[in-house]
Every structure is written in structure tokens, then in C-alpha cells.
Design a protein around this motif. Structure first.
Motif: not given
Length: 153
Positions: A38-46
Motif C-alpha cells: 500500500i506504499g505506507i512506508e515514509g508517508r505515514r510513519p505512525n
């Protein structure tokens, strides 16, 4: 991240409907691969990958049983509040979404943990979760969030 995110990953090996899916995927590997997809690494750290039916309560490692939400909320709910988690998911995706997670957990989940919990219907579990939220029988941070969200609707 106050609103849960749901992702359709049926075409990936993370979905129980995909032939490449493996029900015994390591939990850490599953979470990491889901986050990558889903490409969450980096853009949603929490952000955290949260289970509707927790694996400790018999929940399956499958895309149909997870969503993305705040790590703070996931940690607060832990394995003790599947009913509350189900009520929150149903608020956004409907009871049938929760029922799918339950059905897959019954079929493939860890029967060693929480047999009784996942024997109930989604409707029953969601109703209990709503009751816990209304009576504030869940972690305060989640109950406070719920009051704000329900008040907006």
C-alpha cells in the motif's frame, strides 16, 4: 491518522481469495509486505496494520482481516478489544466487511486462540463493541475518538 484506511488487495498473495496466499505466513512478514503493497512506508510513519479479529483471538493473516490505522489506537486496543475494533470497522465499511473477516478467521484462523469469540456473528460483535464505546469500557483514547467521529455523522 484518525480515519481508518481500507485497501483492496485481492489481486495480491496477501488475500485469502488469491491462489498464492498462504494461511501460515509469518505475522511480521505479512505486516511488512502489506505496508509495502500500500506504499505506507515514509508517508505515514505512525500508521499500523491492524487486525479486525486479532491473531491472538483466532484471526487470520489475510488482507480481508486488516486495515491501516494509527499505531496509538492499535496499541491501545491490542488483543483485548476485538468487539470495539469490529464496531469501528463496521462504521466505515459495514457489518458484512467484518463478517468476511470473521468467516475467514473461522475457516483459516488459529483455532487454538479465542474459539468462542469468533463463533459470534459480526452483528453481535459490533453491537457489543458499540456498547463498550458508549459506556466507555474501552481505552480512553479510542472512546474519545469515537465520540468525535460519531458526533460528525
Amino acid at each position: 491518522m484518525s480515519i481508518p484506511e481500507f485497501h483492496d488487495l485481492k489481486r495480491t498473495r496477501l488475500s485469502a481469495s488469491n491462489k498464492a496466499w498462504k494461511k501460515d505466513m509469518d505475522p511480521h512478514t505479512f505486516r511488512e509486505e502489506y505496508r509495502r503493497k500500500i506504499g505506507i512506508e515514509g508517508r505515514r510513519p505512525n500508521a499500523d496494520v491492524c487486525h479486525i479479529v486479532s491473531t491472538a483471538n483466532g484471526g487470520v493473516q489475510a488482507a480481508e482481516n486488516v486495515f491501516v490505522w494509527s499505531h496509538k489506537f492499535n496499541e491501545a486496543l491490542s488483543d483485548d478489544y476485538d468487539c470495539v475494533t469490529a464496531a469501528i470497522v463496521a462504521q466505515y465499511k459495514g457489518v458484512q466487511y467484518v463478517q468476511t473477516a470473521i468467516d475467514l478467521s473461522r475457516k483459516y484462523g488459529n483455532e487454538e486462540h479465542g474459539k468462542a469469540r469468533i463463533r459470534q456473528t459480526a452483528e453481535t460483535i459490533c453491537s457489543e463493541g458499540q456498547r463498550q464505546l458508549r459506556k466507555e469500557d474501552a481505552p480512553k483514547v479510542v472512546c474519545d475518538w469515537w465520540k468525535k467521529q460519531v458526533g460528525k455523522k
